[in-house]
Structures are given as structure tokens and as C-alpha cells.
Design a protein around this motif. Structure first.
Motif, short mmCIF file in Angstrom:
data_model
loop_
_atom_site.label_atom_id
_atom_site.label_comp_id
_atom_site.label_asym_id
_atom_site.label_seq_id
_atom_site.Cartn_x
_atom_site.Cartn_y
_atom_site.Cartn_z
N PHE A 193 0.83 -1.21 0.00
CA PHE A 193 0.00 0.00 0.00
C PHE A 193 0.86 1.26 0.00
CE2 PHE A 193 -2.19 3.26 2.66
CZ PHE A 193 -3.18 3.61 1.75
N ARG A 194 1.96 1.26 0.76
CA ARG A 194 2.84 2.44 0.85
C ARG A 194 3.38 2.87 -0.51
NH1 ARG A 194 4.79 -0.47 5.17
NH2 ARG A 194 4.20 0.34 7.20
N LYS A 195 3.48 1.95 -1.44
CA LYS A 195 4.00 2.27 -2.78
C LYS A 195 3.06 3.18 -3.57
CE LYS A 195 6.48 -2.09 -3.04
NZ LYS A 195 6.54 -3.43 -3.65
N HIS A 196 1.85 3.38 -3.07
CA HIS A 196 0.86 4.19 -3.77
C HIS A 196 0.80 5.63 -3.25
CE1 HIS A 196 -0.64 0.85 -6.13
NE2 HIS A 196 -0.42 0.12 -5.06
N GLU A 197 1.69 5.97 -2.32
CA GLU A 197 1.74 7.34 -1.81
C GLU A 197 1.98 8.30 -2.96
OE1 GLU A 197 3.94 9.95 1.69
OE2 GLU A 197 4.67 7.95 1.22
N GLY A 198 1.20 9.38 -2.99
CA GLY A 198 1.33 10.38 -4.04
C GLY A 198 0.59 10.04 -5.32
N LYS A 199 -0.12 8.93 -5.33
CA LYS A 199 -0.80 8.47 -6.55
C LYS A 199 -2.31 8.53 -6.38
CE LYS A 199 2.99 5.39 -7.70
NZ LYS A 199 3.39 4.00 -7.89
N PRO A 200 -3.02 8.68 -7.50
CA PRO A 200 -4.48 8.70 -7.43
C PRO A 200 -5.06 7.30 -7.24
CG PRO A 200 -3.77 8.96 -9.70
CD PRO A 200 -2.52 8.95 -8.85
N LEU A 201 -6.22 7.26 -6.63
CA LEU A 201 -7.01 6.03 -6.55
C LEU A 201 -7.91 5.98 -7.77
CD1 LEU A 201 -8.10 6.12 -2.80
CD2 LEU A 201 -6.41 4.60 -3.82
N PRO A 202 -8.49 4.83 -8.07
CA PRO A 202 -9.48 4.79 -9.15
C PRO A 202 -10.65 5.73 -8.82
CG PRO A 202 -8.91 2.56 -8.41
CD PRO A 202 -8.28 3.52 -7.44
N THR A 203 -11.34 6.18 -9.83
CA THR A 203 -12.54 7.00 -9.62
C THR A 203 -13.63 6.12 -9.04
OG1 THR A 203 -11.94 8.47 -11.43
CG2 THR A 203 -14.24 8.48 -10.76
N GLY A 204 -14.35 6.65 -8.07
CA GLY A 204 -15.39 5.87 -7.41
C GLY A 204 -16.63 5.66 -8.26
N ASP A 205 -17.45 4.72 -7.84
CA ASP A 205 -18.75 4.48 -8.46
C ASP A 205 -19.73 5.55 -8.00
OD1 ASP A 205 -17.89 2.21 -9.81
OD2 ASP A 205 -18.59 0.84 -8.25
N TRP A 206 -20.77 5.74 -8.77
CA TRP A 206 -21.80 6.72 -8.43
C TRP A 206 -22.63 6.22 -7.25
CZ3 TRP A 206 -21.31 11.37 -10.25
CH2 TRP A 206 -20.74 11.59 -11.52
N LEU A 207 -23.01 7.16 -6.39
CA LEU A 207 -23.86 6.91 -5.22
C LEU A 207 -24.97 7.95 -5.24
CD1 LEU A 207 -23.82 5.53 -2.17
CD2 LEU A 207 -23.10 7.83 -1.59
N THR A 208 -26.22 7.50 -5.20
CA THR A 208 -27.36 8.41 -5.22
C THR A 208 -27.70 8.88 -3.82
OG1 THR A 208 -28.25 7.30 -7.18
CG2 THR A 208 -29.78 8.67 -5.92
N VAL A 209 -27.85 10.20 -3.67
CA VAL A 209 -28.24 10.79 -2.39
C VAL A 209 -29.76 10.93 -2.39
CG1 VAL A 209 -28.07 12.81 -0.89
CG2 VAL A 209 -26.07 12.02 -2.16
N THR A 210 -30.42 10.15 -1.56
CA THR A 210 -31.88 10.12 -1.51
C THR A 210 -32.41 10.99 -0.37
OG1 THR A 210 -31.94 8.24 0.00
CG2 THR A 210 -31.86 7.75 -2.39
#
Length: 155
Positions: A12-29
Motif C-alpha cells: 500500500f505504501r507504494k501508492h503514496e502520491g498516486k491517485p485512486l481509481p474514480t469511485g462508483d456513483w452513489l445516489t443521495v436520496t
């Protein structure tokens, strides 16, 4: 769903400074907004009074509490990340929180994030600073922009 999958904290530490994947959509009800109002005892009319909103709100429909957007960061981040050696996590704090645009009821949100900083925390933990921006579908400005800090512990 795109996820970052790591076997352990070392990976996990190797991902410092890097973007995560874009999240899935979540509907606010409206049910989510009402439950948040109940949990926080924040019954501001722009969130829950449907008749008054129709008459007086410039948005013409309910908007979510700004802090609801912040509260979703934990869930949204954990949906994007799997660390197989992960035992538990806790919220540590927030920096530079802003709510550039209100979140209308029934809109969809998704997270754009990166791992800004990873620090050791105790014997088996990490303190992670995440750069987070919560996108509202079809709206240029984000719902929430924040540096979110959490602690993660290994088994």
C-alpha cells in the motif's frame, strides 16, 4: 468497480502520491438526508421541509447537509481500496474542508481521490492523508473538497 488491491501495508505504501481509481456513483436520496438529519438533530428546513422548500428555497428541491458529503468519504474511500492485511480503521481528522456546491436530492456523487501522504502510526498502523473531491453528476463544482486523515491498522 475499480479498486486498488494491496496485500499488505508495505504494498500500500507504494501508492503514496498516486491517485485512486474514480469511485462508483452513489445516489443521495431524501431518506438518506432525513436519516442524517435525525442522527445529527439538524432539521434545517432546506433539507427536510418539502413544502417550504418548494416555496422558498432557491434550489427548489431539498439539498443534503454539507456534513453528509464529508461523512460519505470513509465509505467512498473504503469502496476503492482493499488492503488484505487490514484489521480496522478510524477517522483521524479533516483539513481544508469546503462545500463548493450544494448536493440536490436524488443526484449522484462519486469520489476522486489520491493518497497524499502515508506516515507510520504506532506499531502496526498508518496515518493516511487523502486528497478528496466529491463530484456531483452534471455539475461543474464539487460537493465537497477535503484533506481527509484516517488511521489504518494491520492484523
Amino acid at each position: 468497480m475499480n479498486q486498488l488491491i494491496c496485500k499488505n501495508f508495505e504494498e500500500f505504501r507504494k501508492h503514496e502520491g498516486k491517485p485512486l481509481p474514480t469511485g462508483d456513483w452513489l445516489t443521495v436520496t431524501q431518506e438518506m438526508i432525513n436519516a442524517f438529519a435525525e442522527a445529527t438533530q439538524d432539521f434545517q428546513w432546506v433539507h427536510v421541509d418539502l413544502e417550504r422548500i418548494k416555496k422558498e428555497s432557491p434550489f427548489k428541491k431539498p439539498i443534503a447537509h454539507g456534513f453528509l458529503s464529508v461523512s460519505l468519504l470513509s465509505k467512498m474511500l473504503m469502496d476503492l481500496l482493499v488492503v488484505e492485511s487490514f484489521a480496522m480503521g478510524v477517522n483521524y481528522g479533516l483539513n481544508k474542508v469546503r462545500f463548493p456546491h450544494p448536493v440536490p436530492v436524488d443526484c449522484r456523487l462519486r469520489l476522486h481521490s489520491s493518497i497524499q501522504k502515508i506516515e507510520e502510526y504506532g506499531d502496526n498502523g498508518l496515518k493516511i492523508t487523502w486528497d478528496c473531491s466529491v463530484e456531483i453528476e452534471g455539475i461543474e463544482k464539487p460537493a465537497c473538497v477535503a484533506e481527509f486523515i484516517s488511521l489504518m491498522f494491520e492484523k
